[in-house]
Design an enzyme around this catalytic site. Structure first.
Site: not given
Ligand code: RB5
Length: 153
Positions: A8, A65, A67, A98, A133
């Site tokens: 994203d 993304c 995080t 694993h 596993h």
């Molecule tokens: C986008 O701002 C952010 O929320 C997305 O990239 C991601 O980190 C969501 O988990």
């Protein structure tokens, strides 16, 4: 190996680094977007990549993304997907040995470019160990299916 790659806007800053690391390791990259920093919804791209994986258009997928958390939540909803959010080389190695990871997830706001390159390289080349596993992976699928059948009405 054919790798589907999706992100994203939050993951976009790391996408070129990841694409280059995949190509350098000899993978064929299937780019599934997004293609710029304009705001989008990560589930749209997570499920696009998961669909490509499930349909056999690629062997594994990489999702990015901000995080890595949102992409992980989406991908792990689908039976047969083993999405692993990796922050370091040890995570990358264990996710393959694993967990037979077929979906690497990275956070562009939590992981620097040099570490991301190493994660990608290790995740691509590390083999699944099988054995106990494999038994555990089979339990994930069977227990999840039993839960849906018996406890969710
Ligand atoms: C986008 O701002 C952010 O929320 C997305 O990239 C991601 O980190 C969501 O988990």
């Amino acid at each position: 190996m054919r790798i589907g790659l999706a992100c994203d806007h939050g993951g976009y800053p790391l996408k070129d680094t990841v694409r280059n690391a995949l190509a350098k390791s000899g993978s064929e990259v299937m780019d599934l977007g997004t293609d710029d920093a304009a705001s989008v919804d990560y589930p749209d791209f997570a499920f696009k990549a998961v669909k490509a994986l499930m349909q056999g258009q690629c062997d594994r997928i990489v999702l990015i993304c901000g995080t890595g958390i949102g992409m992980s939540i989406c991908a792990n909803r689908i039976p047969g997907v083993r999405a692993t959010l990796c922050h370091n080389e040890f995570d990358a190695r264990m996710s393959r040995q694993h967990n037979d990871s077929n979906c690497l997830v990275l956070g562009s706001r939590t992981t620097g470019t040099a570490v991301a390159e190493d994660i990608v390289t290790i995740w691509l080349k590390t083999e699944f160990e099988g054995g106990r596993h494999q038994t555990r992976l089979e339990k994930i699928e069977s227990l999840a299916q039993a839960f849906i059948t018996h406890h969710q009405r």
